[in-house]
Design an enzyme around this catalytic site. Structure first.
Site, PDB file in Angstrom:
ATOM      1  N   ARG A  44     -10.341 -11.631   1.964  1.00  0.00           N
ATOM      2  CA  ARG A  44     -11.249 -12.650   1.414  1.00  0.00           C
ATOM      3  C   ARG A  44     -10.601 -14.028   1.422  1.00  0.00           C
ATOM      4  NH1 ARG A  44     -11.718  -9.196  -3.986  1.00  0.00           N
ATOM      5  NH2 ARG A  44     -11.221  -7.597  -2.447  1.00  0.00           N
ATOM      6  N   LYS A  46       0.842  -1.201   0.000  1.00  0.00           N
ATOM      7  CA  LYS A  46       0.000   0.000   0.000  1.00  0.00           C
ATOM      8  C   LYS A  46       0.873   1.245   0.000  1.00  0.00           C
ATOM      9  CE  LYS A  46      -3.888  -1.866   2.747  1.00  0.00           C
ATOM     10  NZ  LYS A  46      -4.969  -1.649   1.784  1.00  0.00           N
TER      11      LYS A  46
HETATM   12  N1  BES Z   1      -8.065  -3.874   4.485  1.00  0.00           N
HETATM   13  C1  BES Z   1      -8.273  -3.409   3.166  1.00  0.00           C
HETATM   14  C2  BES Z   1      -9.577  -2.651   2.980  1.00  0.00           C
HETATM   15  C3  BES Z   1      -9.689  -1.349   3.713  1.00  0.00           C
HETATM   16  C4  BES Z   1      -9.398  -0.168   3.087  1.00  0.00           C
HETATM   17  C5  BES Z   1     -10.156  -1.314   5.003  1.00  0.00           C
HETATM   18  C6  BES Z   1      -9.531   1.029   3.747  1.00  0.00           C
HETATM   19  C7  BES Z   1     -10.291  -0.108   5.674  1.00  0.00           C
HETATM   20  C8  BES Z   1      -9.985   1.057   5.045  1.00  0.00           C
HETATM   21  C9  BES Z   1      -8.301  -4.603   2.217  1.00  0.00           C
HETATM   22  O1  BES Z   1      -7.522  -5.683   2.581  1.00  0.00           O
HETATM   23  C10 BES Z   1      -7.790  -4.118   0.913  1.00  0.00           C
HETATM   24  O2  BES Z   1      -6.648  -3.755   0.852  1.00  0.00           O
HETATM   25  N2  BES Z   1      -8.636  -4.116  -0.109  1.00  0.00           N
HETATM   26  C11 BES Z   1      -8.256  -3.675  -1.392  1.00  0.00           C
HETATM   27  C12 BES Z   1      -8.777  -4.664  -2.379  1.00  0.00           C
HETATM   28  C13 BES Z   1      -8.228  -4.479  -3.765  1.00  0.00           C
HETATM   29  C14 BES Z   1      -6.758  -4.800  -3.798  1.00  0.00           C
HETATM   30  C15 BES Z   1      -8.980  -5.363  -4.713  1.00  0.00           C
HETATM   31  C16 BES Z   1      -8.884  -2.310  -1.605  1.00  0.00           C
HETATM   32  O3  BES Z   1      -9.982  -2.063  -1.123  1.00  0.00           O
HETATM   33  O4  BES Z   1      -8.230  -1.460  -2.206  1.00  0.00           O
HETATM   34 MN    MN Z   2      -5.535  -5.492   1.947  1.00  0.00          MN
END
Ligand code: BES
Ligand code: MN
Ligand code: ZN
Length: 490
Positions: A340, A266
């Site tokens: 997931r 990230k």
């Molecule tokens: N933990 C994150 C989602 C999240 C984002 C929670 C902001 C709380 C605040 C999750 O694991 C994630 O990174 N999701 C990605 C999915 C994508 C790579 C398909 C996302 O939402 O960007």
């Molecule tokens: Mn994630």
């Protein structure tokens, strides 16, 4: 853990309200209904305040503060409006408005015969939550400095029973908030499992499954997420058996103690918030705590997958293909779509082992749900309309925002993989739905199931009605209500 403020109910008015130090709050059903016990000068001041434009504009649950009221030793007099026909959420907001101004010392709340006094007290307790474990200048060890609250009510004995249930609920919410607020160097997978294990003391059966057992069970998707971390992956199973031999309700939580994104790392900005990525597991833990504390007459099993998503030489890579416990293969397109993969295995295990009557999973699963619903509503996905309605109505009566979003086979094309049975991301369109659609692959036909995406509501950017800035514990009240209304023998 952070303890809710101590609240006592009494019908024994202190002789001299005028001499009360600290704060005094009045719960008013109308602007012209001031309690007779108030010293006269203060009553006149309050009366004028309520007759003013601001006073007349006070809505149910809103508060007006008079500093250093004449004729009283109190620091302030809080006037909060709560009509007789107010709703439970309004009563909790009224309590919260007082709770936000609790400060230190002793607060006296004059609630009279209001039938929602218990909800006022609950709202007060929830809003006065203060996570100050790491502020070294605050001396919380000093019990004398802890605030406490006395509710002056007409029939304290009638409140006693409901008050105990409310205290159990507040403690569950606080447990969840503490877990979500803890930094990831403290709340490691091991520390998390230890805190859950300690709930055996309140009567839960708790099992901690370690990596070798997860391996033997075939939870390769969950283990793949955790393999880049120094902290061992774990699954914790918490059981509350208060309902005879009924099949249980299963609650499943995503417990990513820190989500760097893994190799698909990230951006730096805001990454510190990923300490909250165990929010789903936190809610499951909080609900289990509440159910045990109030000795619910229901069978509920809580299962949480605890992992840390780190980049490392041992971490999983984009392009890897892993086989889930169910047997379906997953192509890892993005290691940041890790939640997931964790849930896939825990959901499957929950069904294989417990044959639950229904399943609710909770997860801070997608950023996309924040784009869709902001921080006011969690996303609800459900394969059963009747069950969806039960969840939505539980959320509504508890005043927690929840909004249903669709599932549907037409979205499956987005997670089709050339090489495996499915891929773990479907790109930007309908990001929360494709995530839910992925989870549904691990739900057996005919199994009632709901998925709650709480990414927007677990740690919103500002204070909410019932929580100061920080973790909210969203979902503990809704699920406790769902258990009460649908799974508990009366
Ligand atoms: N933990 C994150 C989602 C999240 C984002 C929670 C902001 C709380 C605040 C999750 O694991 C994630 O990174 N999701 C990605 C999915 C994508 C790579 C398909 C996302 O939402 O960007
Ligand atoms: Mn994630
Ligand atoms: Zn995540």
């Amino acid at each position: 853990m952070t303890q809710p403020v101590e609240i006592n109910f009494t019908d024994n008015a202190p002789d001299k309200i005028a001499e009360h130090q600290g704060r005094v709050a009045l719960v008013l059903t109308a602007t012209d209904r001031l309690p007779g016990k108030l010293p006269r000068p203060a009553r006149e001041a309050a009366s004028r305040a309520l007759a003013s434009k601001a006073g007349q504009a006070l809505k149910p649950g809103q508060v007006m503060e008079l500093a250093f009221p004449a004729g009283m030793e109190a620091e302030s007099l809080l006037l909060v409006m709560l009509p007789h026909d107010a709703t439970q959420p309004e009563a909790r907001r009224a309590g919260a408005a007082i709770g936000a101004k609790l400060g230190r010392g002793h607060m006296l709340v004059m609630a009279g015969a209001h039938k929602l006094s218990n909800d006022v007290a609950l709202g007060l307790a929830l809003r006065s939550y203060d996570f100050s474990a790491y502020h070294t200048d605050r001396d919380d060890a000093d019990d004398a400095a802890r605030p406490h609250v006395t509710f002056l009510v007409k029939k304290p004995e009638e409140l006693a029973r409901v008050a105990a249930d409310a205290a159990a609920l507040a403690e569950g919410v606080f447990f969840t908030r503490d877990l979500v607020n803890e930094p990831a160097n403290v709340l490691t997978t091991t520390d998390f499992a230890d805190r859950l294990h300690a709930m055996e003391e309140i009567g839960l059966e708790v099992e901690v499954l370690e990596e070798d057992e997860l391996q033997a069970l075939g939870m390769r998707a969950l283990l793949a997420v955790g393999q880049g971390s120094e902290s061992p992956s774990k699954v914790v199973v918490m059981r509350w058996n208060g309902g005879g031999d009924e099949a249980p309700l299963a609650l499943v939580g995503k417990g990513v103690v820190f989500d760097t994104g893994g190799i698909s790392i990230k951006p730096a900005a805001g990454m510190e918030d990923m300490t909250m990525d165990m929010g789903g597991a936190g809610v499951v833990a909080g609900v289990m705590r509440t159910l045990a504390l109030r000795r619910a007459k229901a069978n509920v099993v809580g299962l949480v997958g605890l992992v840390e998503n780190m980049p490392d030489g041992k971490a999983q890579r984009p392009g890897d293909i892993v086989k889930s416990m169910k047997g379906d293969t997953i192509e890892v397109i993005n290691t940041d779509a890790e939640g997931r993969m964790v849930l896939a295995d825990v959901l499957w295990y929950a069904q294989e082992r417990f044959e639950p009557k229904a399943i609710v999973d909770l997860a801070t699963l997608t950023g996309a749900v924040i784009i869709a619903l902001g921080h006011d509503n969690a996303g609800v996905f459900c394969n059963d309309d009747a069950f969806a309605d039960q969840i939505l109505s539980a959320a509504k009566s508890e005043g927690e925002g929840a909004w249903r979003l669709p599932l549907g086979p037409s979205y499956d094309g987005l997670i089709k993989s050339r090489l495996a049975d499915m891929k773990n991301t479907g790109g930007r369109p309908a990001g929360s739905i494709t995530a839910a659609q992925f989870l549904q692959r691990f739900i057996k036909p005919g199994q009632p199931w709901a998925h709650l995406d709480i990414a927007g509501v677990a740690l919103p950017p500002s204070a909410t009605d019932l929580a100061p800035k920080g973790a909210t514990g969203w979902g503990v009240m809704t699920l406790d209500r769902l258990v009460r209304d649908q799974f508990e023998s009366k």
